[in-house]
Structures are given as C-alpha cells and as structure tokens.
Design an enzyme around this catalytic site. Structure first.
Site, short mmCIF file in Angstrom:
data_model
loop_
_atom_site.label_atom_id
_atom_site.label_comp_id
_atom_site.label_asym_id
_atom_site.label_seq_id
_atom_site.Cartn_x
_atom_site.Cartn_y
_atom_site.Cartn_z
N THR A 40 0.80 -1.22 0.00
CA THR A 40 0.00 0.00 0.00
C THR A 40 0.84 1.28 0.00
OG1 THR A 40 -0.31 -0.08 2.41
CG2 THR A 40 -1.97 -1.19 1.05
N THR A 68 0.91 -3.67 4.25
CA THR A 68 0.25 -2.37 4.36
C THR A 68 1.24 -1.27 4.79
OG1 THR A 68 -0.52 -2.88 6.60
CG2 THR A 68 -2.00 -3.42 4.79
N HIS A 69 0.71 -0.12 5.09
CA HIS A 69 1.52 1.09 5.25
C HIS A 69 2.62 0.94 6.30
CE1 HIS A 69 -0.18 2.41 9.15
NE2 HIS A 69 -1.28 1.80 8.72
N ASP A 70 3.76 1.49 5.95
CA ASP A 70 4.90 1.63 6.88
C ASP A 70 5.52 0.31 7.33
OD1 ASP A 70 4.80 4.57 7.06
OD2 ASP A 70 2.87 4.19 8.01
N GLY A 124 2.83 -0.79 9.87
CA GLY A 124 3.99 -0.62 10.73
C GLY A 124 4.62 -1.89 11.24
#
Length: 211
Positions: A118, A136-138, A156
């Site tokens: 993402t 997903t993000h980070d 994360g």
C-alpha cells in the site's frame, strides 16, 4: 536484453518461469547443486549445472529461486565470493502486483500474483512474497524474508532478516517478527516474535526456542 540464470530447481522456480516467459525474458537455464539427480528441464528450462557454474555466465542476470530465506542468504554469499555482485540480481514483480505508492523493493526479490503493497512500505533484497499477500503502510520487510500465500501484515509491522511467515498468517499492526523466526500457517500474531523462535496458533504462541 540480458539473459537470466535461475538458481534453484524448487517449486518457486516453477512458479517464476511462467511469469518470466510472459514478460518475454530470456531464461538461459537453471543451476542447482543437485543437477545430476534432476530431470533435464524445470518447467521447460534446461538444468545446466551446479551453483558454482554461475561463473560461466558472467553477462547474465541472476535470480535466486529458493524458498527458505536463510538458504537464499547462504547462496547469495557463496555467489558473492564467486564474483557475482548486487547489480546482477534481477527483481521479479508479477504484472498483477499492486504497488501504487511505488514502495521500494530490493534487488533479487520475487513478488508473485496479486500481492498488494500500500504506502510507505519497504521490502529488502531477496524477499519472496507469494500470491495474495498484503503488505500495508509503513511495513519493513528485511532481506531474505519470506511471506507465504495470503499473509497479511498490519501497518507498521517489521519482519526481520530471513523470517518465514506461513500461509494466511496475519500480524497485528506495529508488531515485529524477529530475524530467522518462523510463523506457522494461519497464525494470528498479536505480540512480538523474538528472533529464531517458532510461533503458531490463534493467538500465536511460542512453539520452539532458539536454534
């Protein structure tokens, strides 16, 4: 177009070959130390010799198609001693992979069908991501990690070097899976997994200790 040599005659190689063919890549052949006991072709690609024979193809790109991350790492180190530098490693991304944010993917990595990445994630070198996985993000996925089919990483998440996550495992946002750790199929990781440990279950719990 530079030719490409595949290292390893695993099932991963057989999954990689049709993606490469679809992209029009020139696959020279497969190198595997077990070559004397193997069939002559893998997915129609000739088996040409052992890993050390990579020196016979100095102008070819290389892709290590071995499922176990720490074994991939050992092979890369071995080929480094033979003079194969990082610039020669190809990166394979199936056309169906979604990476709209242009997240970084390291050299030598393999991303198969319907993987989604993402935003602001980073995948290291020689990472393998099997079909349908979601990053997903980070997230940070370190070198030589393996995400099996259907793995889902919350935002994360940190995956350590050479870690392995089994099919349909999921990791809670913000958690970490340590270097060399193994997470079993279908596990739900709610706590940090220390390096070199094996966790499984819902919620995931420790099964084995350090090697």
């Amino acid at each position: 177009m530079r030719g490409l040599v595949l290292i390893g005659s695993s099932g991963l190689s057989r999954e990689v070959v049709p993606v490469l063919r679809e992209a029009g890549s020139d696959i020279i052949g497969v190198l595997d130390d077990r070559h004397a006991a193997l069939v002559r072709t893998i997915g129609g690609v000739p088996v040409l010799g052992g890993v050390d024979d990579v020196v016979r193809y100095p102008d070819a790109d290389v892709l290590v198609c071995v499922g176990a991350g720490l074994v991939r790492a050992a092979i890369v180190e071995r080929m480094s001693r033979a003079g194969v530098d990082s610039a020669r490693y190809a990166t394979l991304t199936d056309p169906s992979v979604r990476n709209p944010g242009g997240c970084a993917i390291g050299a030598g990595s393999i991303l198969l069908a319907n993987v989604t990445i993402t935003a602001d994630a980073v995948l290291g070198g020689h990472v393998v991501v099997m079909p349908g996985a979601t990053v997903t993000h980070d997230c940070r996925v370190d070198d030589f990690a393996t995400l099996a089919a259907g793995v889902s990483l919350g935002g994360g998440v940190r995956i350590g070097r050479g870690a392995y996550l089994g099919m349909n495992a999921s990791v809670l946002p913000g958690r970490a899976v340590g270097a060399g750790a193994t997470v079993g199929m279908g596990a739900v990781v709610l706590s940090d997994v220390p390096e070199k440990e094996t966790w499984a279950g819902v919620p995931a719990r420790r099964l084995g200790g350090r090697a």
